[in-house]
Design a protein around this motif. Structure first.
Motif, PDB file in Angstrom:
ATOM      1  N   MET A 142       0.856  -1.214  -0.147  1.00 41.87           N
ATOM      2  CA  MET A 142       0.079  -0.215   0.256  1.00 41.87           C
ATOM      3  C   MET A 142       1.035   1.237  -0.564  1.00 41.87           C
ATOM      4  O   MET A 142       2.059   1.342   0.766  1.00 41.87           O
ATOM      5  CB  MET A 142      -1.429  -0.057   1.193  1.00 41.87           C
ATOM      6  N   ASP A 143       0.627   1.757  -0.881  1.00 42.67           N
ATOM      7  CA  ASP A 143       0.864   3.691  -0.964  1.00 42.67           C
ATOM      8  C   ASP A 143       0.358   4.340   0.229  1.00 42.67           C
ATOM      9  O   ASP A 143      -0.580   4.588  -0.176  1.00 42.67           O
ATOM     10  CB  ASP A 143       1.389   3.768  -2.729  1.00 42.67           C
ATOM     11  N   ASN A 144       1.426   5.358   0.378  1.00 42.46           N
ATOM     12  CA  ASN A 144       0.666   6.425   0.393  1.00 42.46           C
ATOM     13  C   ASN A 144       0.506   7.829  -1.342  1.00 42.46           C
ATOM     14  O   ASN A 144       0.904   7.125  -1.756  1.00 42.46           O
ATOM     15  CB  ASN A 144       1.406   7.659   1.893  1.00 42.46           C
ATOM     16  N   GLY A 145       0.141   9.216  -0.617  1.00 42.47           N
ATOM     17  CA  GLY A 145       0.207   9.761  -1.645  1.00 42.47           C
ATOM     18  C   GLY A 145       1.753  10.789  -2.626  1.00 42.47           C
ATOM     19  O   GLY A 145       1.546   9.626  -3.564  1.00 42.47           O
ATOM     20  N   PRO A 146       2.850  10.427  -1.881  1.00 46.87           N
ATOM     21  CA  PRO A 146       3.707  10.661  -2.453  1.00 46.87           C
ATOM     22  C   PRO A 146       4.344   9.029  -3.418  1.00 46.87           C
ATOM     23  O   PRO A 146       4.787   9.312  -4.319  1.00 46.87           O
ATOM     24  CB  PRO A 146       4.349  11.057  -1.781  1.00 46.87           C
ATOM     25  N   SER A 147       4.165   8.422  -2.673  1.00 48.50           N
ATOM     26  CA  SER A 147       4.860   7.060  -3.471  1.00 48.50           C
ATOM     27  C   SER A 147       3.554   6.562  -3.884  1.00 48.50           C
ATOM     28  O   SER A 147       4.005   6.043  -5.400  1.00 48.50           O
ATOM     29  CB  SER A 147       4.268   5.838  -1.899  1.00 48.50           C
ATOM     30  N   GLY A 148       2.381   6.803  -4.491  1.00 53.72           N
ATOM     31  CA  GLY A 148       1.500   6.413  -5.187  1.00 53.72           C
ATOM     32  C   GLY A 148       1.487   7.323  -6.947  1.00 53.72           C
ATOM     33  O   GLY A 148       1.261   6.691  -7.526  1.00 53.72           O
ATOM     34  N   ASP A 181       8.911 -12.867  -7.481  1.00 51.10           N
ATOM     35  CA  ASP A 181       8.424 -12.752  -5.894  1.00 51.10           C
ATOM     36  C   ASP A 181       7.364 -11.718  -6.118  1.00 51.10           C
ATOM     37  O   ASP A 181       7.547 -10.103  -6.907  1.00 51.10           O
ATOM     38  CB  ASP A 181       9.912 -11.457  -5.411  1.00 51.10           C
ATOM     39  N   CYS A 182       6.556 -11.834  -6.016  1.00 56.72           N
ATOM     40  CA  CYS A 182       5.532 -11.686  -6.690  1.00 56.72           C
ATOM     41  C   CYS A 182       4.212 -10.893  -5.345  1.00 56.72           C
ATOM     42  O   CYS A 182       4.170 -11.080  -3.943  1.00 56.72           O
ATOM     43  CB  CYS A 182       4.125 -12.192  -7.305  1.00 56.72           C
ATOM     44  N   ILE A 183       3.935  -9.539  -5.743  1.00 53.75           N
ATOM     45  CA  ILE A 183       3.161  -8.872  -5.156  1.00 53.75           C
ATOM     46  C   ILE A 183       1.943  -8.424  -5.554  1.00 53.75           C
ATOM     47  O   ILE A 183       1.479  -7.958  -6.970  1.00 53.75           O
ATOM     48  CB  ILE A 183       3.795  -7.573  -5.109  1.00 53.75           C
ATOM     49  N   GLU A 184       0.924  -8.633  -4.706  1.00 51.03           N
ATOM     50  CA  GLU A 184      -0.720  -7.632  -5.009  1.00 51.03           C
ATOM     51  C   GLU A 184      -0.516  -6.383  -4.882  1.00 51.03           C
ATOM     52  O   GLU A 184      -0.146  -6.177  -3.478  1.00 51.03           O
ATOM     53  CB  GLU A 184      -1.105  -8.547  -4.465  1.00 51.03           C
ATOM     54  N   ILE A 185      -1.167  -5.268  -5.065  1.00 48.04           N
ATOM     55  CA  ILE A 185      -0.935  -3.969  -4.568  1.00 48.04           C
ATOM     56  C   ILE A 185      -2.400  -3.861  -4.357  1.00 48.04           C
ATOM     57  O   ILE A 185      -3.864  -4.573  -4.453  1.00 48.04           O
ATOM     58  CB  ILE A 185      -1.544  -3.064  -5.780  1.00 48.04           C
ATOM     59  N   SER A 186      -2.781  -3.494  -3.358  1.00 46.80           N
ATOM     60  CA  SER A 186      -4.092  -2.458  -2.188  1.00 46.80           C
ATOM     61  C   SER A 186      -3.702  -1.442  -1.989  1.00 46.80           C
ATOM     62  O   SER A 186      -2.763  -0.200  -1.978  1.00 46.80           O
ATOM     63  CB  SER A 186      -4.495  -3.074  -0.850  1.00 46.80           C
ATOM     64  N   THR A 187      -4.075  -0.331  -1.471  1.00 46.73           N
ATOM     65  CA  THR A 187      -5.216   0.802  -1.880  1.00 46.73           C
ATOM     66  C   THR A 187      -5.794   1.603   0.017  1.00 46.73           C
ATOM     67  O   THR A 187      -6.299   1.081   0.350  1.00 46.73           O
ATOM     68  CB  THR A 187      -5.885   1.768  -2.683  1.00 46.73           C
ATOM     69  N   LEU A 188      -4.445   2.625   0.493  1.00 42.74           N
ATOM     70  CA  LEU A 188      -5.240   3.209   1.800  1.00 42.74           C
ATOM     71  C   LEU A 188      -5.611   4.168   1.562  1.00 42.74           C
ATOM     72  O   LEU A 188      -6.093   5.164   0.190  1.00 42.74           O
ATOM     73  CB  LEU A 188      -3.929   4.278   2.513  1.00 42.74           C
ATOM     74  N   ARG A 189      -7.495   3.787   2.319  1.00 46.36           N
ATOM     75  CA  ARG A 189      -8.321   5.038   1.756  1.00 46.36           C
ATOM     76  C   ARG A 189      -8.994   6.111   2.646  1.00 46.36           C
ATOM     77  O   ARG A 189      -8.573   5.641   3.840  1.00 46.36           O
ATOM     78  CB  ARG A 189     -10.062   4.337   0.892  1.00 46.36           C
ATOM     79  N   ARG A 190     -10.127   6.894   3.150  1.00 41.66           N
ATOM     80  CA  ARG A 190     -10.733   7.632   3.455  1.00 41.66           C
ATOM     81  C   ARG A 190     -11.159   7.122   4.802  1.00 41.66           C
ATOM     82  O   ARG A 190     -11.115   7.063   6.179  1.00 41.66           O
ATOM     83  CB  ARG A 190     -10.966   8.857   3.253  1.00 41.66           C
ATOM     84  N   ASP A 191     -11.332   5.630   4.194  1.00 45.21           N
ATOM     85  CA  ASP A 191     -11.828   4.839   4.710  1.00 45.21           C
ATOM     86  C   ASP A 191     -11.065   4.224   6.182  1.00 45.21           C
ATOM     87  O   ASP A 191     -11.575   3.747   7.420  1.00 45.21           O
ATOM     88  CB  ASP A 191     -12.892   3.716   4.274  1.00 45.21           C
ATOM     89  N   HIS A 239       3.113  14.053   5.638  1.00 47.25           N
ATOM     90  CA  HIS A 239       3.855  15.197   4.984  1.00 47.25           C
ATOM     91  C   HIS A 239       3.829  13.920   3.592  1.00 47.25           C
ATOM     92  O   HIS A 239       4.320  13.379   2.845  1.00 47.25           O
ATOM     93  CB  HIS A 239       5.031  13.952   4.782  1.00 47.25           C
ATOM     94  N   GLY A 240       2.142  14.208   3.287  1.00 47.45           N
ATOM     95  CA  GLY A 240       1.151  14.182   1.972  1.00 47.45           C
ATOM     96  C   GLY A 240       1.559  15.232   0.804  1.00 47.45           C
ATOM     97  O   GLY A 240       2.510  15.223   0.814  1.00 47.45           O
ATOM     98  N   LEU A 241       0.625  14.422  -0.615  1.00 49.73           N
ATOM     99  CA  LEU A 241       1.149  14.954  -1.216  1.00 49.73           C
ATOM    100  C   LEU A 241       0.850  16.707  -0.983  1.00 49.73           C
ATOM    101  O   LEU A 241       1.754  17.704  -1.629  1.00 49.73           O
ATOM    102  CB  LEU A 241       0.199  14.825  -2.465  1.00 49.73           C
ATOM    103  N   SER A 242       0.272  17.309  -0.300  1.00 50.06           N
ATOM    104  CA  SER A 242      -0.262  18.728  -0.460  1.00 50.06           C
ATOM    105  C   SER A 242       0.803  19.401   0.413  1.00 50.06           C
ATOM    106  O   SER A 242       1.373  20.649   0.827  1.00 50.06           O
ATOM    107  CB  SER A 242      -0.980  18.819   0.068  1.00 50.06           C
ATOM    108  N   SER A 243       1.375  18.770   1.037  1.00 51.12           N
ATOM    109  CA  SER A 243       2.604  19.466   2.129  1.00 51.12           C
ATOM    110  C   SER A 243       4.076  19.815   1.393  1.00 51.12           C
ATOM    111  O   SER A 243       4.411  19.963   0.028  1.00 51.12           O
ATOM    112  CB  SER A 243       3.194  17.994   3.111  1.00 51.12           C
ATOM    113  N   ASP A 244       4.826  20.915   2.183  1.00 52.27           N
ATOM    114  CA  ASP A 244       6.010  21.456   1.571  1.00 52.27           C
ATOM    115  C   ASP A 244       6.965  20.237   1.351  1.00 52.27           C
ATOM    116  O   ASP A 244       7.692  20.671   0.619  1.00 52.27           O
ATOM    117  CB  ASP A 244       6.481  22.450   2.774  1.00 52.27           C
ATOM    118  N   LYS A 245       7.252  19.159   2.131  1.00 53.11           N
ATOM    119  CA  LYS A 245       7.685  17.917   2.105  1.00 53.11           C
ATOM    120  C   LYS A 245       7.187  16.617   2.283  1.00 53.11           C
ATOM    121  O   LYS A 245       7.221  16.033   2.850  1.00 53.11           O
ATOM    122  CB  LYS A 245       8.589  18.095   3.534  1.00 53.11           C
TER     123      LYS A 245
END
Length: 522
Positions: free
Chosen positions: A398-404, A421-431, A477-483
């Protein structure tokens, strides 16, 4: 001849051979997707397989051991089965090689020669096959220590290849990757006493002694209580037993030249998980010595760094190693603990200890990351049963915004697939962020967990990622942050390997394939 680090026993020496008729080997293990491909390799071997196929319709699925007119005397045919279907991947070769090598050893072979026939669909078929053979030849640490004469399953493994330079590079790369998985298997597979926290620290120090990786151990209870209070809570019951006292193991690697990226993983290292006061009942506690495979993977990845010595890369890792014991001093549900980041955390379930031991070290990483070049923070953990239900025996990411925004999850998924080495993608949501704030009382900020098993909780493997992002301060430190800071949560509960099988070392190959792309090519 290639060898592994001198601190440990070599799973098997490897050497290169361009001759099937070499007298150095006592078996030839042929990995192929079709017996007709063997004709290009050797007409006599093909003829033998043709005759076998005429009396054994299961040859293409089960393989065989047969006499051949070579100095080796013995051929093991290890078929991959079909590889042309939409869902086939390079693991077919690794699995066939592992099965073939095990069959060779059980037939009495001590010096097998592995021959992998090319497959246009999979450029890494030979590399993955060598890694599969290594997996089949691994001997658990405690058995190696208890019965030294059984520390290896064979005396030498040969790798066939007509291009000696390329084959030798493949061997060196496979050994570098396997040395990481070897460490991860040792740590992850050790029983609760052999790999109790202080002994994990001892093993890691020995493993990296004299290497490019530096090791720092923090084991002072007062430091835990002041700087890592959530970790300290989990360690509280175990700390009264000296041999079970928690350890924070800091690893650091810095390559030559200008640094272009900084890799910052935190690994869950629960050496045994009783569940704590919310005890695991009904027989589900068995196997919980594998709850340290996240930290094991961090150590293994640093071993790959130490072997390949990539330039321009800096890595800082933390192994959060503790035992989740039950006793008169254990932490309990309803406690409110202030985290390193200053948030007040209400405990909902003491069996959610993995996120507890990682949250404060992750906060420490976040504090460091603002001063690092192109940092990427990660948590790696056998965290939830829900991940096993959601993605089976694969890794969930699962990625946060900047990683996504950097498309990391998809890219590492593709990189991992190259090496099986197999990986499945999940998503972090507001829930998931809402979940950890619902039901908190006045004066509380975050709910650590609900009181139901993750496997019975909707989004049971996603909301812990939100907990880690919030509690560590990374969510600031999400997409809207300065860092903005990239962060990915990696749940390997389904991929790490369960008893009685050996640990897999996931997701070391995927991490190496992505972050060390230029070094994982031949």
């Amino acid at each position: 001849m290639t060898t592994f680090p001198k601190w440990g026993r070599l799973p098997t020496p490897v050497s290169h051979s361009a001759k099937l008729d070499s007298s150095d080997y006592d078996s030839v293990v042929v990995v192929a997707s079709d017996i007709n491909d063997v004709k290009k390799l050797s007409e006599p071997l093909f003829s033998v397989l043709q005759k076998l196929a005429s009396v054994d319709s299961a040859l293409d699925s089960n393989g065989a051991v047969t006499y051949v007119d070579l100095p080796a005397k013995r051929m093991v045919y290890a078929p991959t089965g079909k590889v042309d279907r939409d869902y086939d991947d390079v693991r077919r070769f690794g699995e066939a090689a592992e099965k073939g090598i095990k069959r060779a050893v059980s037939s009495g072979s001590y010096k097998p020669l592995l021959v992998v026939l090319p497959c246009p669909k999979f450029k890494n078929a030979t590399l993955v096959s060598i890694l599969g053979a290594f997996q089949g030849l691994y001997v658990p640490l405690q058995y190696r220590e208890a019965v030294p004469e059984k520390a290896t399953k064979c005396n030498e493994l040969g790798i066939y290849g007509t291009d000696s330079d390329r084959t030798n590079k493949l061997i060196a790369l496979a050994c570098a990757l396997e040395s990481g998985r070897f460490i991860a298997r040792d740590i992850g597979g050790g029983d609760p006493e052999r790999m109790a926290p202080p002994r994990v620290a001892e093993y890691v120090q020995k493993a990296f002694q004299g290497s490019a990786v530096t090791v720092e151990i923090v084991s002072d209870r007062k430091v835990f209580e002041k700087e890592y209070p959530l970790f300290a809570a989990v360690d509280r019951a175990a700390h009264v037993v000296e041999r079970h006292r928690g350890q924070l193991i800091f690893l650091k690697y810095e390559g030559e030249g200008p640094i272009t990226k900084t890799i910052m993983p935190v690994g869950k290292g629960i050496t045994y998980d009783t569940g704590g006061a919310d005890i695991k009942a009904g027989g589900v506690m068995a196997g919980m010595s594998r709850d340290k495979c996240g930290s094991a993977a961090v150590a293994g990845f640093f071993q790959v760094l130490a072997s390949l010595r990539p330039k321009g890369i800096k890595a800082i890792g933390i192994m959060a190693v503790a035992r989740n014991s039950v006793g008169e001093d254990c932490y309990v549900s309803d406690e409110v603990i202030t985290s390193r980041s200053g948030l007040r955390i209400r405990i909902g379930n003491t069996d959610a200890e993995g996120r507890m031991v990682m949250a404060d070290p992750l906060c420490k990483m976040r504090e460091m990351a603002v001063h690092e070049i192109n940092p990427h923070l990660m948590t790696i953990a056998t965290l939830t049963g829900h991940a096993c239900l959601a993605v089976g025996n694969y890794t969930a990411i699962m990625d946060n915004g900047p990683s996504g925004q950097a498309d990391f999850a998809r890219k590492i998924q593709a990189a991992g697939l190259e090496l099986g080495d197999c990986i499945e993608i999940s998503t972090l949501r507001r829930d998931d962020y809402d979940f950890i704030r619902v039901g908190v009382a006045d004066g509380e900020d975050i709910l650590q967990c609900n009181n139901a098993p993750s496997s019975r909780t909707p989004r049971g493997h996603q909301f812990p990622g939100a907990f880690l992002a919030e509690t560590s301060g990374i969510s600031k430190h999400g997409l809207s942050s300065d860092k903005p800071i990239k962060y990915s949560h990696i749940d390997i509960a389904g991929a790490a390997g369960d008893l009685p099988n050996n640990p897999t070392g996931a997701p070391i190959l995927a991490l190496a394939s992505y972050f060390l792309e230029d070094y994982v090519k031949v």
